[in-house]
Design a protein around this motif. Structure first.
Motif, PDB file in Angstrom:
ATOM      1  N   TYR A  31       0.897  -1.219   0.013  1.00  0.00           N
ATOM      2  CA  TYR A  31       0.037  -0.016  -0.110  1.00  0.00           C
ATOM      3  C   TYR A  31       0.948   1.461  -0.037  1.00  0.00           C
ATOM      4  O   TYR A  31       0.528   2.073  -0.692  1.00  0.00           O
ATOM      5  N   GLY A  32       2.024   1.274   0.532  1.00  0.00           N
ATOM      6  CA  GLY A  32       2.957   2.394   0.456  1.00  0.00           C
ATOM      7  C   GLY A  32       3.453   2.646  -0.954  1.00  0.00           C
ATOM      8  O   GLY A  32       3.636   3.678  -1.157  1.00  0.00           O
ATOM      9  N   VAL A  33       3.583   1.474  -1.688  1.00  0.00           N
ATOM     10  CA  VAL A  33       4.140   1.668  -3.028  1.00  0.00           C
ATOM     11  C   VAL A  33       2.746   2.313  -3.892  1.00  0.00           C
ATOM     12  O   VAL A  33       2.689   3.142  -4.678  1.00  0.00           O
ATOM     13  N   LEU A  34       1.585   1.567  -3.778  1.00  0.00           N
ATOM     14  CA  LEU A  34       0.595   1.889  -4.444  1.00  0.00           C
ATOM     15  C   LEU A  34      -0.352   3.357  -4.481  1.00  0.00           C
ATOM     16  O   LEU A  34      -0.748   3.785  -5.152  1.00  0.00           O
ATOM     17  N   GLY A  35      -0.103   3.819  -3.122  1.00  0.00           N
ATOM     18  CA  GLY A  35      -0.755   5.005  -2.760  1.00  0.00           C
ATOM     19  C   GLY A  35      -0.247   6.098  -3.603  1.00  0.00           C
ATOM     20  O   GLY A  35      -1.107   7.075  -3.823  1.00  0.00           O
ATOM     21  N   GLY A  36       0.767   6.170  -4.002  1.00  0.00           N
ATOM     22  CA  GLY A  36       1.223   7.267  -4.769  1.00  0.00           C
ATOM     23  C   GLY A  36       0.756   7.209  -6.198  1.00  0.00           C
ATOM     24  O   GLY A  36       1.051   8.130  -6.993  1.00  0.00           O
ATOM     25  N   GLU A  39      -5.324   6.716  -8.247  1.00  0.00           N
ATOM     26  CA  GLU A  39      -6.069   7.938  -8.737  1.00  0.00           C
ATOM     27  C   GLU A  39      -6.644   8.854  -7.279  1.00  0.00           C
ATOM     28  O   GLU A  39      -6.856   8.217  -6.256  1.00  0.00           O
ATOM     29  N   ALA A  40      -6.614  10.223  -7.416  1.00  0.00           N
ATOM     30  CA  ALA A  40      -6.959  11.128  -6.281  1.00  0.00           C
ATOM     31  C   ALA A  40      -8.355  10.525  -5.649  1.00  0.00           C
ATOM     32  O   ALA A  40      -8.309  10.587  -4.344  1.00  0.00           O
ATOM     33  N   GLU A  41      -9.377  10.351  -6.322  1.00  0.00           N
ATOM     34  CA  GLU A  41     -10.384   9.907  -5.747  1.00  0.00           C
ATOM     35  C   GLU A  41     -10.422   8.832  -4.899  1.00  0.00           C
ATOM     36  O   GLU A  41     -11.439   8.296  -4.127  1.00  0.00           O
ATOM     37  N   ARG A  42      -9.643   7.895  -5.089  1.00  0.00           N
ATOM     38  CA  ARG A  42      -9.285   6.694  -4.313  1.00  0.00           C
ATOM     39  C   ARG A  42      -8.223   6.624  -3.317  1.00  0.00           C
ATOM     40  O   ARG A  42      -8.100   5.642  -2.429  1.00  0.00           O
ATOM     41  N   ARG A  43      -7.640   7.780  -3.374  1.00  0.00           N
ATOM     42  CA  ARG A  43      -6.585   7.905  -2.230  1.00  0.00           C
ATOM     43  C   ARG A  43      -7.237   7.716  -0.687  1.00  0.00           C
ATOM     44  O   ARG A  43      -6.383   7.188   0.136  1.00  0.00           O
ATOM     45  N   THR A  44      -8.230   8.168  -0.470  1.00  0.00           N
ATOM     46  CA  THR A  44      -8.859   8.066   1.071  1.00  0.00           C
ATOM     47  C   THR A  44      -8.912   6.740   1.294  1.00  0.00           C
ATOM     48  O   THR A  44      -8.574   6.247   2.321  1.00  0.00           O
ATOM     49  N   GLU A  45      -9.493   5.741   0.477  1.00  0.00           N
ATOM     50  CA  GLU A  45      -9.626   4.328   0.464  1.00  0.00           C
ATOM     51  C   GLU A  45      -8.297   3.657   0.741  1.00  0.00           C
ATOM     52  O   GLU A  45      -8.071   2.965   1.295  1.00  0.00           O
ATOM     53  N   ASP A  86       0.773   3.115 -12.823  1.00  0.00           N
ATOM     54  CA  ASP A  86      -0.307   3.958 -13.124  1.00  0.00           C
ATOM     55  C   ASP A  86      -1.492   3.412 -12.082  1.00  0.00           C
ATOM     56  O   ASP A  86      -1.373   2.668 -11.337  1.00  0.00           O
ATOM     57  N   THR A  87      -2.611   4.260 -12.478  1.00  0.00           N
ATOM     58  CA  THR A  87      -4.104   3.929 -11.331  1.00  0.00           C
ATOM     59  C   THR A  87      -4.287   2.469 -11.472  1.00  0.00           C
ATOM     60  O   THR A  87      -4.439   1.596 -10.644  1.00  0.00           O
ATOM     61  N   ALA A  88      -4.237   2.020 -12.788  1.00  0.00           N
ATOM     62  CA  ALA A  88      -4.943   0.620 -13.121  1.00  0.00           C
ATOM     63  C   ALA A  88      -3.938  -0.361 -12.493  1.00  0.00           C
ATOM     64  O   ALA A  88      -4.552  -1.470 -11.924  1.00  0.00           O
ATOM     65  N   SER A  89      -2.636  -0.352 -12.613  1.00  0.00           N
ATOM     66  CA  SER A  89      -1.868  -1.260 -11.849  1.00  0.00           C
ATOM     67  C   SER A  89      -1.851  -0.931 -10.349  1.00  0.00           C
ATOM     68  O   SER A  89      -1.882  -2.106  -9.705  1.00  0.00           O
ATOM     69  N   LEU A  91      -4.438  -0.361  -8.623  1.00  0.00           N
ATOM     70  CA  LEU A  91      -5.715  -0.921  -8.233  1.00  0.00           C
ATOM     71  C   LEU A  91      -5.528  -2.597  -8.383  1.00  0.00           C
ATOM     72  O   LEU A  91      -6.283  -3.295  -7.447  1.00  0.00           O
ATOM     73  N   ARG A  92      -5.029  -2.848  -9.237  1.00  0.00           N
ATOM     74  CA  ARG A  92      -4.620  -4.250  -9.317  1.00  0.00           C
ATOM     75  C   ARG A  92      -3.777  -4.716  -8.318  1.00  0.00           C
ATOM     76  O   ARG A  92      -4.147  -5.900  -7.571  1.00  0.00           O
TER      77      ARG A  92
END
Length: 171
Positions: A31-36, A39-45, A86-89, A91-92
């Motif tokens: 999550y530390g890696v993917l957090g950056g 997309e901004a809309e899902r950062r809180t999640e 990117d965002t897609a990866s 989320l994956r």
């Protein structure tokens, strides 16, 4: 409580708790890696999931100690299953992390009883719900690799799938 001697094999509950702890270490890192990258809309999640995994990790450290074990330490870094660019990866990766946590939590449910089992079932449920949100859909049997699509349970066990080494004596 009686602590196991060095010659005594660890209990199934301790082995499962160590595997769950290793998975939580890997999830916190992931999550530390993917957090950056999310997309901004899902950062809180993503932040909520990160915080949830940190809290679960801390709980599992206490659980392992209560079971007479020395908690497995986090690795300095973990090999990711794919590049997160990117965002897609991102989320994956989040869905993969949650699936892996669900797998070790399912093992912990099987290995424990009473309140510990209820706690493990709650962790399994949380991971399955997060995985479904990240993926955009659910799987029929969360936490059971043999029922998940596109997985070969013979290739990885729950500990190895979490990005950790198998505990001694389990191959």
């Amino acid at each position: 409580m009686t602590l196991p001697s060095e010659d005594e094999a660890p209990s199934p509950a301790l082995i499962a708790a160590q595997a769950a702890l290793a998975a939580e270490h890997a999830a916190v890192y992931g999550y530390g890696v993917l957090g950056g990258r999310v997309e901004a809309e899902r950062r809180t999640e993503a932040r909520a999931a990160y915080d949830g995994h940190r809290a679960r990790r801390d709980t599992l450290v206490r659980t392992v100690r209560d079971l007479g074990g020395a908690p497995v330490a986090a690795d300095a870094a973990y090999a990711l299953p794919f590049a997160v660019a990117d965002t897609a990866s991102a989320l994956r990766l989040a869905a993969v992390l949650e699936d892996r946590v669900a797998g070790v939590c399912a093992d912990l449910v099987r290995a424990t009883e009473g309140p510990a089992r209820a706690e493990a079932a709650g962790a399994l449920r949380e991971a399955a719900v997060r995985a479904a949100r990240w993926r955009g859909g659910n799987v029929a049997f969360p936490g059971l690799a043999e029922r998940a699509p596109d997985t070969d349970p013979a290739e990885t066990g729950p500990v190895e799938a979490a990005g950790a080494q198998a505990p001694r004596g389990r191959g």
